[in-house]
Design an enzyme around this catalytic site. Structure first.
Site, PDB file in Angstrom:
ATOM      1  N   GLN A 126       0.846  -1.186   0.000  1.00 15.79           N
ATOM      2  CA  GLN A 126       0.000   0.000   0.000  1.00 15.79           C
ATOM      3  C   GLN A 126       0.882   1.237   0.000  1.00 15.79           C
ATOM      4  OE1 GLN A 126      -3.376   0.025   2.885  1.00 15.79           O
ATOM      5  NE2 GLN A 126      -2.489   1.962   3.542  1.00 15.79           N
ATOM      6  N   GLY A 127       0.838   1.999  -1.065  1.00 17.01           N
ATOM      7  CA  GLY A 127       1.671   3.194  -1.186  1.00 17.01           C
ATOM      8  C   GLY A 127       0.841   4.451  -0.976  1.00 17.01           C
ATOM      9  N   SER A 129       1.203   6.592   2.376  1.00 23.70           N
ATOM     10  CA  SER A 129       1.946   7.585   3.159  1.00 23.70           C
ATOM     11  C   SER A 129       3.148   8.131   2.394  1.00 23.70           C
ATOM     12  CB  SER A 129       2.449   6.961   4.457  1.00 23.70           C
ATOM     13  OG  SER A 129       1.378   6.433   5.183  1.00 23.70           O
ATOM     14  N   GLU A 244     -10.687  -4.389   5.749  1.00 25.00           N
ATOM     15  CA  GLU A 244     -10.569  -5.587   6.587  1.00 25.00           C
ATOM     16  C   GLU A 244     -11.674  -5.646   7.644  1.00 25.00           C
ATOM     17  OE1 GLU A 244      -9.282  -5.417   9.858  1.00 25.00           O
ATOM     18  OE2 GLU A 244      -9.207  -3.247   9.678  1.00 25.00           O
ATOM     19  N   SER A 375      -3.080   7.072  14.071  1.00 25.41           N
ATOM     20  CA  SER A 375      -2.406   6.988  15.376  1.00 25.41           C
ATOM     21  C   SER A 375      -3.407   7.167  16.519  1.00 25.41           C
ATOM     22  CB  SER A 375      -1.350   8.086  15.476  1.00 25.41           C
ATOM     23  OG  SER A 375      -1.999   9.342  15.582  1.00 25.41           O
ATOM     24  N   ASN A 376      -2.962   6.828  17.715  1.00 26.92           N
ATOM     25  CA  ASN A 376      -3.826   7.016  18.895  1.00 26.92           C
ATOM     26  C   ASN A 376      -4.364   8.447  18.984  1.00 26.92           C
ATOM     27  OD1 ASN A 376      -3.066   4.452  19.466  1.00 26.92           O
ATOM     28  ND2 ASN A 376      -1.980   4.928  21.361  1.00 26.92           N
ATOM     29  N   GLU A 377      -3.497   9.404  18.679  1.00 27.48           N
ATOM     30  CA  GLU A 377      -3.930  10.805  18.809  1.00 27.48           C
ATOM     31  C   GLU A 377      -5.042  11.108  17.805  1.00 27.48           C
ATOM     32  OE1 GLU A 377      -0.725   9.759  18.739  1.00 27.48           O
ATOM     33  OE2 GLU A 377      -0.417  10.074  20.890  1.00 27.48           O
TER      34      GLU A 377
HETATM   35  C1  LIG Z   1       4.611  -0.448  11.167  1.00 29.80           C
HETATM   36  C2  LIG Z   1       4.000   0.518  10.223  1.00 29.80           C
HETATM   37  C3  LIG Z   1       3.488   0.080   9.038  1.00 29.80           C
HETATM   38  C4  LIG Z   1       2.938   0.991   8.121  1.00 29.80           C
HETATM   39  N1  LIG Z   1       2.509   0.514   6.915  1.00 29.80           N
HETATM   40  C5  LIG Z   1       2.075   1.410   5.982  1.00 29.80           C
HETATM   41  C6  LIG Z   1       1.735   0.973   4.665  1.00 29.80           C
HETATM   42  O1  LIG Z   1       1.800  -0.219   4.356  1.00 29.80           O
HETATM   43  N2  LIG Z   1       1.354   1.870   3.768  1.00 29.80           N
HETATM   44  C7  LIG Z   1       1.256   3.206   4.068  1.00 29.80           C
HETATM   45  O2  LIG Z   1       0.883   3.982   3.204  1.00 29.80           O
HETATM   46  N3  LIG Z   1       1.568   3.664   5.312  1.00 29.80           N
HETATM   47  C8  LIG Z   1       1.989   2.797   6.266  1.00 29.80           C
HETATM   48  N4  LIG Z   1       2.336   3.245   7.515  1.00 29.80           N
HETATM   49  C9  LIG Z   1       2.278   4.681   7.774  1.00 29.80           C
HETATM   50  C10 LIG Z   1       1.265   5.114   8.792  1.00 29.80           C
HETATM   51  O3  LIG Z   1      -0.018   5.140   8.232  1.00 29.80           O
HETATM   52  C11 LIG Z   1       1.713   6.487   9.322  1.00 29.80           C
HETATM   53  O4  LIG Z   1       2.892   6.283  10.042  1.00 29.80           O
HETATM   54  C12 LIG Z   1       0.692   7.137  10.199  1.00 29.80           C
HETATM   55  O5  LIG Z   1      -0.430   7.525   9.459  1.00 29.80           O
HETATM   56  C13 LIG Z   1       1.269   8.348  10.940  1.00 29.80           C
HETATM   57  O6  LIG Z   1       1.871   9.234  10.060  1.00 29.80           O
HETATM   58  P1  LIG Z   1       3.360   9.759  10.301  1.00 29.80           P
HETATM   59  O7  LIG Z   1       4.211   8.580  10.526  1.00 29.80           O
HETATM   60  O8  LIG Z   1       3.712  10.668   9.218  1.00 29.80           O
HETATM   61  O9  LIG Z   1       3.303  10.563  11.667  1.00 29.80           O
HETATM   62  P2  LIG Z   1       2.806  12.071  11.843  1.00 29.80           P
HETATM   63  O10 LIG Z   1       1.507  12.258  11.163  1.00 29.80           O
HETATM   64  O11 LIG Z   1       3.915  13.009  11.542  1.00 29.80           O
HETATM   65  O12 LIG Z   1       2.561  12.069  13.416  1.00 29.80           O
HETATM   66  C14 LIG Z   1       3.598  12.331  14.391  1.00 29.80           C
HETATM   67  C15 LIG Z   1       2.919  12.509  15.741  1.00 29.80           C
HETATM   68  O13 LIG Z   1       2.012  13.623  15.660  1.00 29.80           O
HETATM   69  C16 LIG Z   1       0.716  13.226  16.033  1.00 29.80           C
HETATM   70  N5  LIG Z   1      -0.282  13.986  15.281  1.00 29.80           N
HETATM   71  C17 LIG Z   1      -0.396  14.162  13.947  1.00 29.80           C
HETATM   72  N6  LIG Z   1      -1.495  14.871  13.633  1.00 29.80           N
HETATM   73  C18 LIG Z   1      -2.107  15.153  14.809  1.00 29.80           C
HETATM   74  C19 LIG Z   1      -3.310  15.839  15.164  1.00 29.80           C
HETATM   75  N7  LIG Z   1      -4.128  16.371  14.248  1.00 29.80           N
HETATM   76  N8  LIG Z   1      -3.612  15.931  16.470  1.00 29.80           N
HETATM   77  C20 LIG Z   1      -2.784  15.384  17.421  1.00 29.80           C
HETATM   78  N9  LIG Z   1      -1.680  14.724  17.144  1.00 29.80           N
HETATM   79  C21 LIG Z   1      -1.324  14.608  15.850  1.00 29.80           C
HETATM   80  C22 LIG Z   1       0.671  11.732  15.718  1.00 29.80           C
HETATM   81  O14 LIG Z   1      -0.319  11.087  16.460  1.00 29.80           O
HETATM   82  C23 LIG Z   1       2.066  11.301  16.107  1.00 29.80           C
HETATM   83  O15 LIG Z   1       2.121  11.078  17.481  1.00 29.80           O
HETATM   84  C24 LIG Z   1       2.867   2.355   8.443  1.00 29.80           C
HETATM   85  C25 LIG Z   1       3.351   2.793   9.671  1.00 29.80           C
HETATM   86  C26 LIG Z   1       3.907   1.893  10.565  1.00 29.80           C
HETATM   87  C27 LIG Z   1       4.424   2.413  11.869  1.00 29.80           C
END
Ligand SMILES: Cc1cc2nc3c(=O)[nH]c(=O)nc-3n(C[C@H](O)[C@H](O)[C@H](O)COP(=O)(O)OP(=O)(O)OC[C@H]3O[C@@H](n4cnc5c(N)ncnc54)[C@H](O)[C@@H]3O)c2cc1C
Lengths: 396, 354
Positions: A126-127, A129, A244, A375-377
């Site tokens: 899945q591409g 992010s 899912e 994420s949890n947030e």
């Molecule tokens: C193990 C793993 C597998 C993954 N697999 C895939 C995949 O197959 N395909 C894919 O496309 N992506 C994948 N992801 C990506 C995943 O969807 C993103 O990591 C996720 O959406 C969070 O984005 P980010 O990492 O850019 O963090 P950010 O969005 O930068 O977040 C950083 C921190 O800021 C917080 N934050 C962000 N926005 C807010 C808000 N509005 N309010 C409060 N807090 C906030 C977040 O909760 C986090 O704590 C995967 C991630 C992991 C860890």
């Protein structure tokens, strides 16, 4: 709750099948195995499940193994977990995200091309992010320009689970910049062997290389590989993300519940007798056990509501948060109980999920459920704004 | 998320509505915090008039033959209203005396069904024909007509003390939690009639019933406290916007909601298990109680903080919930003791991979 006859029969039949078909020693064999061994055993497991008719219960009835009710799908996941069979990590995106997207939004040609291939082991990633589009996914910037019957795509994707092994990719690209960010996104199917695609594995905190970044340099993708209309890919992406239907949590919760004994084992590993265990340890085990039991009840209710079509807004977020926090607390306790032994135990079982029994690995891996898939947030935003109806914050 | 209840003929939501109507009408939760005090005797009469005590009584004795799950919404509504009376002891006692064939048991059962007996339950050591002891703090001790004594010696049979007879004094006791009514019950040479059912049979039933009642009471009150806190945060303005738009507060509220729903899911499951005396019903009831009182405690503790100065006042209702929660935490045994009570069997189940 009493179960449908059909579901009970399915369980009986499946239990017998699992007793025959689950590779007996998969945990020992995969402990410390290299990546090739892992890939081979995943392929073997998929082909058995497909042959048995248990890999695709969620597919439309005209497909092999398809046409099962949600109740039957839940039963299959539960039984697979209870039999302590390997997870289907390598093929999960193919069987769920890719297949469901194609079934709901794809063209007949796309279905005919990919669904049989998926049954034979075509791997998808899945591409979605990007380095600058995570939680705020709709701000993605990977560009696609239409040139005749092709799109020319350039940009970068990241965190793509198993991207380095994938044959195909569910790709979100930007085709229009002029309007609101959700408009102007297009959904494409990309062959990972196309010219200009480079997938580079990223090492995770567990030491695993389970996800990858994908660089796209003027990659040509035929227009016939588009899913849905141009600039309307956001809607398709929602289908992918909900494909899912909670089944992952059914499976993970069941696996968590059935690995509670590992906590006790961790506590007694240093020669402590169970009934001499420190009282504080026993209390914490009771707390974790209670939350697991509650989560099981909660997921059963969610699935029942889903089947009855009366799921409430935010239910899925509540469950995801409950699970995510529990997975972290569960593994943190195991890690604490295992003490120094956990620090020294650096071998782990590929593809076993987080309940490998290697506490450091499992603890590190539990972050996955707290970050990925919203994420949890982000889930807390949803629960507070859409369930508790607290004042919304205006986001860009 | 609501539970499915296939076990009963009376609709759970109808029961809930009826309970909410009565409690809205009859309970003024502020009353004990002014001049008055929580008494609960009037509310007990009202509940009996509505026939709540008949819900789980066997049909052949004139009851309604429902299972425990019919009581859940009532307990939950009582918590929501901060009701000053308790129904759980009477209903738990009914679960016990339904199993009893003695003359004393039958007589008490008849009175209970007729609505003229209200019971408090207490565990005790060995029993004689006359009782000399003091129970320093019994919820509902003033409203009660009978005391059901459960000997902790498993083989010994339970006893009944008629609180209307000689040798009994019930004195109101003031506690920080004024949302409930407590009494000291002193027995001096009070006559005790014996049942057939033993402590070994009765104690698990009573504990489970009371654990579940406490779970539902806590869930009802906790939800009300959270709802009221969320409403307040939506109206109170600071820095030019409602404080409920601050993420620091929103995320705490969301976490409380998750904790509450998790506890609720277990309470639904455990109530069904108890109704059927199915599986690990006795552990599950205790576990449901733990999650629910923990959630209630956490929510009400944070509620005061999220209200700021006004939460610190006697005038405002935050502390009503907090004080009930602090009492609920320990009323039927401190949470640590409940954990200790079930830990061996929870660990055994874990090792059996259930
Ligand atoms: C193990 C793993 C597998 C993954 N697999 C895939 C995949 O197959 N395909 C894919 O496309 N992506 C994948 N992801 C990506 C995943 O969807 C993103 O990591 C996720 O959406 C969070 O984005 P980010 O990492 O850019 O963090 P950010 O969005 O930068 O977040 C950083 C921190 O800021 C917080 N934050 C962000 N926005 C807010 C808000 N509005 N309010 C409060 N807090 C906030 C977040 O909760 C986090 O704590 C995967 C991630 C992991 C860890």
């Amino acid at each position: 709750m009493r179960e449908d006859r059909k579901v009970t029969d399915l369980r009986v039949e499946l239990r017998a099948w699992l007793a025959e078909n689950v590779p007996k020693d998969w945990r020992t064999q995969q402990a410390g195995d290299n990546i090739e061994g892992f890939l081979a055993s995943q392929r073997e497991w998929l082909s058995r499940l497909v042959k048995g008719g248990y890999a695709t219960p969620h597919w439309a009835p005209e497909w092999p193994g398809g046409g099962r009710s949600l109740a039957e799908q839940v039963a299959i996941f539960e039984e697979i977990a209870r039999a302590d069979a390997p997870r289907m990590s390598l093929f999960f995106v193919s069987l769920y995200h890719a297949a469901m997207t194609l079934m709901e939004c794809g063209t007949p040609e796309q279905r005919a091309r990919h669904l049989p291939a998926i049954l034979k082991g075509e791997i998808w990633c899945q591409g979605f992010s990007e380095p600058n589009a995570g939680s705020d996914l709709a701000s993605l910037r990977t560009r696609a320009e239409r040139k005749g019957d092709r799109y020319i795509v350039s940009g970068q994707k990241i965190w793509s689970t198993l991207g380095q092994f994938a044959d195909q990719c569910l790709l979100l690209v930007r085709t229009d910049n002029s309007g609101p960010k959700q408009v102007g996104i297009t959904f494409l199917l990309m062959d990972m062997k196309s010219k200009g695609v480079q997938a580079r594995p990223i090492k995770q905190i567990t030491g695993d290389e389970e996800f990858a970044e994908i660089f796209l340099d003027e990659v040509e993708i035929p227009v016939e590989n588009r899913v849905g209309e141009e600039n309307e890919g956001w809607k398709v992406a929602q289908v992918t993300l909900s494909s899912e239907r909670g089944l992952t949590l059914v499976e993970l919760t069941e696996r968590l519940a059935l690995s509670l004994w590992r906590l006790v084992e961790a506590a007694t590993a240093n020669g402590h007798e169970i009934d001499r265990l420190d009282v504080e340890v026993r209390r914490r085990v009771v707390d974790i056990a209670s939350r697991i039991e509650a989560l099981r009840a909660m997921i059963a209710t969610l699935m029942a509501n889903r089947m009855a079509g009366r799921e409430a807004v935010g239910d899925a977020s509540i469950i995801k948060l409950a699970y995510a926090r529990l997975s972290r607390d569960f593994t943190a306790l195991g890690l604490r109980l295992r003490g120094m032994a956990a620090q020294r135990d650096t071998r782990y079982v590929l593809g076993a999920g987080y309940e490998t029994g290697n506490w450091m690995f499992d603890f590190m891996n539990s972050y996955q459920y707290n970050i990925a898939g919203g994420s949890n947030e982000i889930q807390r935003n949803i629960v507070s704004e859409r369930v508790l109806m607290m004042p919304r914050e205006k986001l860009a | 998320m609501s539970g499915v209840d296939a076990m009963n003929t009376i609709d759970q939501e109808e029961l809930r509505d009826a309970a909410r109507r009565l409690l809205t009408d009859k309970v003024d939760r502020r009353a004990p915090w002014g001049e008055g005090e929580a008494d609960g005797r009037a509310l007990v009469r009202d509940m009996v008039e509505l026939g709540w005590h008949l819900l789980t009584a066997p049909e052949e004795l004139g009851g309604l033959g429902q299972s425990f799950t019919a009581l859940a919404p009532i307990y939950e509504e009582m918590g929501r209203a901060l009701a000053p009376a308790t129904l759980a002891d009477t209903m738990a006692a009914l679960d016990v005396i339904s199993l009893d064939d003695s003359v004393a048991g039958a007589a008490l059962r008849d009175r209970l069904i007729e609505g003229s007996a209200h019971i408090v339950v207490a565990e005790c050591g060995s029993l004689g024909p006359r009782i000399d002891t003091t129970f320093p703090l019994l919820e509902g001790g003033l409203a009660a007509t009978h005391l059901l004594l459960l000997p902790t010696a498993a083989e010994e049979s339970c006893g009944i003390v008629d609180l209307g007879r000689e040798g009994v004094t019930a004195t109101p006791v003031e506690t920080w939690d004024r949302s409930r009514s407590f009494a000291e019950l002193a027995l001096h040479d009070a006559p005790c009639e014996r049942l057939q059912v033993t402590g070994g049979v009765a104690i698990p039933l009573v504990r489970a019933h009371k654990d579940l009642a406490m779970a539902w009471d806590s869930l009802g009150a906790a939800r009300r406290s959270l709802d009221e806190t969320v409403t307040y945060m939506g109206t109170r303005q600071q820095f030019g916007r409602p404080i409920g738009s601050f993420q620091a507060l929103k995320h705490r509220a969301a976490d409380h909601k998750v904790t509450l729903e998790l506890a609720r899911a277990l309470a639904v499951h455990a109530s069904q298990a108890y109704a059927l005396r199915d599986g690990a019903w006795s552990d599950l009831a205790a576990q449901a109680r733990l999650l629910a009182t923990d959630a209630f405690h956490a929510i009400t503790e944070d509620s005061v903080q999220m209200h700021g100065g006004i939460g610190f006042t006697w005038e405002f209702d935050c502390h009503l919930f907090l004080k009930r929660a602090l009492m609920s935490d320990i009323l039927n045994g401190a949470p640590e003791l409940v954990r200790d009570r079930i830990s061996s069997s929870v660990i055994a189940r874990a090792l059996r991979r259930e």
